[in-house]
Design a protein around this motif. Structure first.
Motif, PDB file in Angstrom:
ATOM      1  N   GLU A 158       4.876  12.535  -4.328  1.00 10.99           N
ATOM      2  CA  GLU A 158       5.208  12.284  -5.807  1.00 10.99           C
ATOM      3  C   GLU A 158       4.273  10.887  -5.907  1.00 10.99           C
ATOM      4  O   GLU A 158       3.605  10.584  -6.949  1.00 10.99           O
ATOM      5  CB  GLU A 158       6.587  12.376  -5.892  1.00 10.99           C
ATOM      6  N   ASN A 159       4.628   9.847  -4.967  1.00 13.19           N
ATOM      7  CA  ASN A 159       4.242   8.703  -5.222  1.00 13.19           C
ATOM      8  C   ASN A 159       2.753   8.701  -4.847  1.00 13.19           C
ATOM      9  O   ASN A 159       1.963   7.827  -5.710  1.00 13.19           O
ATOM     10  CB  ASN A 159       4.850   7.662  -4.142  1.00 13.19           C
TER      11      ASN A 159
ATOM     12  N   GLU B 208      10.504  11.565   1.860  1.00 15.07           N
ATOM     13  CA  GLU B 208      10.749  12.383   1.088  1.00 15.07           C
ATOM     14  C   GLU B 208       9.935  12.584  -0.376  1.00 15.07           C
ATOM     15  O   GLU B 208       9.406  13.376  -0.707  1.00 15.07           O
ATOM     16  CB  GLU B 208      12.115  12.542   0.605  1.00 15.07           C
ATOM     17  N   TYR B 209       9.588  11.336  -0.960  1.00 18.44           N
ATOM     18  CA  TYR B 209       8.819  11.298  -2.143  1.00 18.44           C
ATOM     19  C   TYR B 209       7.263  10.873  -1.708  1.00 18.44           C
ATOM     20  O   TYR B 209       6.999  10.539  -3.021  1.00 18.44           O
ATOM     21  CB  TYR B 209       9.809   9.991  -2.944  1.00 18.44           C
TER      22      TYR B 209
ATOM     23  N   LYS C  11       1.361   9.579  -8.137  1.00 19.88           N
ATOM     24  CA  LYS C  11       1.348   8.440  -8.964  1.00 19.88           C
ATOM     25  C   LYS C  11       0.386   7.445  -8.773  1.00 19.88           C
ATOM     26  O   LYS C  11      -0.148   6.877  -9.938  1.00 19.88           O
ATOM     27  CB  LYS C  11       2.710   7.894  -8.872  1.00 19.88           C
TER      28      LYS C  11
ATOM     29  N   TYR D 270      -4.253   6.846 -11.323  1.00 17.44           N
ATOM     30  CA  TYR D 270      -5.099   5.611 -12.060  1.00 17.44           C
ATOM     31  C   TYR D 270      -6.642   5.895 -11.714  1.00 17.44           C
ATOM     32  O   TYR D 270      -7.157   5.524 -12.754  1.00 17.44           O
ATOM     33  CB  TYR D 270      -4.618   4.461 -11.216  1.00 17.44           C
TER      34      TYR D 270
ATOM     35  N   TYR E 246       2.820  -0.742   1.673  1.00 14.96           N
ATOM     36  CA  TYR E 246       3.636   0.370   2.094  1.00 14.96           C
ATOM     37  C   TYR E 246       3.794   0.330   3.598  1.00 14.96           C
ATOM     38  O   TYR E 246       3.282   1.242   4.485  1.00 14.96           O
ATOM     39  CB  TYR E 246       2.813   1.646   1.875  1.00 14.96           C
TER      40      TYR E 246
ATOM     41  N   GLU F   7       6.251   1.130   5.385  1.00 12.40           N
ATOM     42  CA  GLU F   7       7.004   2.325   5.863  1.00 12.40           C
ATOM     43  C   GLU F   7       6.477   3.571   6.016  1.00 12.40           C
ATOM     44  O   GLU F   7       6.964   4.575   6.391  1.00 12.40           O
ATOM     45  CB  GLU F   7       8.505   2.456   4.971  1.00 12.40           C
TER      46      GLU F   7
END
Lengths: 650, 210
Positions: free
Chosen positions: B72-73, B68-69, B76, B80, B50, B52
């Motif tokens: 959400e990520n 933005e996401y 995700k 796990y 990552y 960024e």
């Protein structure tokens, strides 16, 4: 006998000395220089330029970086690509429709980056299909093919898609003259029945959408390459042609007889005016215009009818022929827009025409003759100079920002650098081997970057580890920042890189899209969340609306499919993260797998032939539990009544 | 003490000497308005893939990803190891904090208006209690988030929990988690400091004056 001995006496020393020359002078002093450091891009760092190379017979476009030569992507354009499903998925198949039906391949030659005010702007990349005449537009924010337009009344779309300095038009023409409109005639009636066409395709400045604006019907020669004017010559476009002999057999000999063929100068501003004034005929034509819909991401293929046709006889001043030695190939316009350089592939000099002299010759009516309404200007009235000793088989010329031109010489395998001031050769460098095009970043624009020239070579023989009879074609990076050219790097290319264009990376990087927004996905079979996933039967057609997210499919167990069904897998990648594609593949698939980018929906059709249980899985190693990303479809015999059911994580 | 802090204290001294502690309290209370306009806390997750950046900001009333996401990520990735989804709707504090800060602001300005030293003392103690309660609540939320894991999670490491640090950084599997207060969290802290310092200096001054 004595005669032979005398000859041999002179030849012997040459035979001994010659090899010394060839082995003793490796090109560009690689071993002495610091070539490695000049092409070394530190791991994790970006290249300075993008290089877009045509794939030639691969039909695609290759994206690599300069100066490293590293390969980044192959953009699917004219050929199906089972790796991603391009040309196999229901969404992308329409892009490859033509009036001849589905043509899943082509021969792509000339990538051209869109321009504004004569400078590459990095919005779009255009490329021609030579075989079944087409022009494709690639969006340089997604690096995907968005649009393909077919060119009717054409054959061998080679002089394409050269563009005007604000991308008002991209052009197309006939390398192979043919009966226009097509007709069942004797091939021997070539002179009587065969014609050439020069097409102008307009480009919408907002959307990039192409539209066939008009065609000019011209004498039946072979129209080979083109470049539009710039600066003072903006408004004109130049097309080389050979076979002014109009041979239709054994062209190798029969089209090489005339001392001079032509560069056709087309005044397209005048053509625009003629269209406005209604001086055109509308001819029947039927061709395809294929476009990706941004909202649904489904391509549509539309049949277009009719084309506006212009005739040089009706519009005086529309086209002039400039005699050019000898079977010219490339035609290139220097950054100032004044010089028009022909690549007479069988000539011993490079002819350089002057645009201002051409205008004067037209004004003073210095015409040798008129062919089908096209005045032929007197050679001495348009020529600015001839570059002597310019290598054998000169083909193409590009320019730097210091007043020099660089011409590729195919037969003598070299790049020849010459001055635009006095038309004298100042430097030359061998390339390995048989160079076709060459390219300089911005080298055909008003603002070239004089750092590198890239030679695109057809033959590589001993340059790389051998790979059997088929060897790669290659690019060679040559430093042109100094007085002497220096070879820095050899790097292999995909297919045949006819032409390539390079552009400063910062013009593109800032626009690059990272993903497709799921909330903007208007695909009719998209699922925006797992709860929307479902399976619907409609007669023998089954639609599976499936989602993919790390690390599972929904649904992943499907029953009730029957032999004889046509199953549409509409697969949506729910991810909204950069660089997380998912793949979809099912055993026995007769078309291709799918590679689906985040936020996108792609559809592939599966027609199971035997009853049984079929696994499907993700083909892109997407995450730690990628191997678990799988599912099963149960297929029952035709007519069985296994109920349709589906679930995920039951 | 850094020179800035010294300068700050000297400024307060000047204010107090001139019997103008009202001004320092007014400034302190006003600072708390920042809570509505800046994130209170920020949690960043660093991992090689990552580049960024990945993380989110906690505001008084909402959560926002760095990108933005990101939220959400992060969810995700967290599924796990069986962590609960981070979701604005499941955090009632996002509705409570704006109200509490609002009450503190209103009463704060009221105290400034009344300008009684005694009230200043009470209000500052109240603010101290509110902030401590906030930190404790945040810690409990983090603890629950890092410990209450789905028993069906794909990745289970015995003894491992995934609680992010309250302040500071900690390596959690492949992620380096950094948790720091942001402007909206630092501001009430400064309010409290100003309050305590002013009260302290004022008491000293009052004693000396006697």
């Amino acid at each position: 006998m004595k005669f032979f001995f005398n000859k041999l006496k002179f030849l012997l020393p040459v035979l001994f000395i010659a090899p010394l020359f060839f082995t003793g002078c490796p090109s560009g002093d690689l071993t002495k220089g610091d070539a490695a450091s000049k092409v070394y891009v530190e791991p994790g760092k970006y290249d300075e330029f993008y290089l877009f190379s045509s794939g030639g017979f691969s039909g695609q476009v290759t994206v690599s970086g300069l100066p490293s030569g590293r390969l980044f992507k192959i953009i699917s354009v004219f050929s199906q690509h089972p790796e991603t499903g391009y040309g196999y998925s229901e969404e992308t198949k329409p892009l490859l429709e033509t009036s001849y039906g589905f043509v899943p391949w082509d021969d792509a030659h000339h990538p051209k980056i869109s321009q504004t005010k004569g400078e590459a702007d990095g919005r779009w990349l255009f490329i021609n299909a030579n075989n079944t005449p087409r022009i494709a537009r690639i969006d340089l924010s997604t690096f995907e093919t968005e649009e393909i337009i077919e060119i009717p009344n054409s054959a061998g779309n080679h002089a394409s898609p050269f563009l005007t300095e604000n991308t008002e038009y991209v052009v197309a023409s006939t390398r192979f003259s043919v009966p226009i409109p097509q007709a069942d005639v004797s091939i021997d009636s070539y002179k009587e029945n065969f014609k050439g066409s020069i097409s102008f395709v307009s480009v919408n400045q907002e959307s990039g959408e192409m539209d066939l604006a008009f065609q000019i019907i011209v004498p039946g020669f072979n129209y080979d390459l083109a470049h539009a004017g710039k600066g003072p010559s903006h408004g004109w476009a130049f097309f080389t042609c050979y076979n002014s002999e109009q041979a239709n057999s054994l062209l190798e000999v029969n089209a090489s007889q005339n001392d001079k063929d032509f560069i056709a100068a087309v005044n397209w501003k005048l053509a625009e005016q003629a269209i406005k004034e209604g001086k055109f005929k509308t001819w029947d034509a039927s061709y395809r215009h294929n476009k990706m819909n941004h909202e649904t991401q489904i391509a549509e293929s539309k049949v277009k009818k009719g084309v506006k046709v212009l005739f040089p006889e009706d519009i005086p001043g529309l086209v002039y022929y400039m005699p050019t030695p000898k079977s010219p190939h490339g035609v290139d316009v220097d950054p100032s827009g004044e010089f028009i350089v022909g690549g007479g592939k069988l000539a011993t000099v490079i002819p350089v025409h002057s645009f201002s002299k051409m205008l004067k010759a037209i004004e003073n009516k210095k015409f040798d003759t008129v062919i089908e309404g096209i005045p032929v200007l007197t050679y001495s009235e348009t020529i600015a100079g001839e570059v002597p000793d310019a290598g054998l088989g000169p083909l193409h010329t590009e320019f730097d920002n210091k007043g020099f031109a660089y011409t590729s010489a195919f037969v003598s395998s070299e790049v020849v650098k010459w001055s635009l001031k006095d038309f004298k050769v100042v430097d030359r460098i061998p390339v390995y081997y048989s160079i076709g095009h060459l390219t300089i970043p911005g080298g055909d624009t008003r603002n070239p970057d004089g750092k590198y020239v890239i030679a695109l070579n057809k033959i590589t023989k001993d340059r790389y580890l051998p790979t059997g009879p088929e060897l790669c074609q290659s690019a060679q990076l040559i430093d042109i920042s100094g007085e002497k050219m220096k070879i820095l790097l050899d790097f292999p290319q995909i297919g045949e890189p006819h032409y390539a264009q390079a552009i400063s990376a910062d013009k593109i990087v800032k626009n690059v899209k990272k993903l497709y927004r799921l909330d903007e996905n208007k695909h009719p079979y998209a699922v925006k969340g797992e709860k929307e996933a479902k399976v619907i039967r409609d007669g023998n057609t089954v639609h599976v609306m499936m989602s993919m997210v790390r690390t599972h499919f929904a649904p992943d167990n499907i029953e009730g499919i029957r032999v004889g069904d046509k199953v549409y897998f509409h697969v949506t990648n729910l991810e909204q993260d950069w660089d997380i594609p998912h793949g979809f593949a099912i055993k026995g698939m007769n078309n291709s797998e799918l590679l689906v980018m985040p936020g996108l929906t792609r559809t592939i059709v599966w027609e199971p032939k035997f009853a049984g249980v079929y696994p499907f899985y993700c083909t892109d190693f997407c995450s730690a539990l990628h191997q678990e990303m799988q599912g099963y479809v149960r297929v029952s015999p035709t007519g069985s009544n296994t109920p349709l059911s589906f679930n995920s994580g039951k | 003490m850094s020179s800035e802090t010294l300068a700050g204290v000297s400024l307060l001294k000047v204010i107090v000497m001139n019997k103008n502690y009202r001004i320092s309290f007014a400034i302190g209370v006003s600072l708390m308005i920042l809570v509505y306009f800046f994130p209170i806390w920020t949690i960043e997750l660093q991992a090689p893939q990552y580049p960024e950046g990945l993380g989110f900001n906690i505001w008084a009333y909402k959560l926002t990803g760095f990108n933005e996401y990101d939220l959400e990520n992060i969810n995700k990735l967290n599924h796990y190891i069986g962590m609960k989804e981070i979701n604005e709707n499941s955090i009632p504090e996002l509705k409570i904090i704006p109200v509490v800060i609002g009450i503190m602001l209103l009463t704060g300005f009221l105290v400034v208006k009344l300008n009684k030293f005694r009230y200043y003392q009470i209000w500052t103690i109240l603010l101290f209690l509110v902030l401590v309660a906030g930190l404790v609540d945040f810690y409990i939320w983090e603890y629950d988030y890092g410990h209450d894991l789905n028993p069906m999670a794909a990745i289970k490491i015995p003894g491992m929990s995934y609680q992010p640090p309250l302040i500071g950084s900690e390596q959690i599997l492949n992620m380096n988690a950094i948790s720091l207060p942001a402007i909206g969290g630092i501001a009430p802290g400064i309010t409290l400091l100003i309050g305590i310092t002013t009260i302290f200096l004022q008491s000293k001054f009052n004693r000396r004056a006697k």
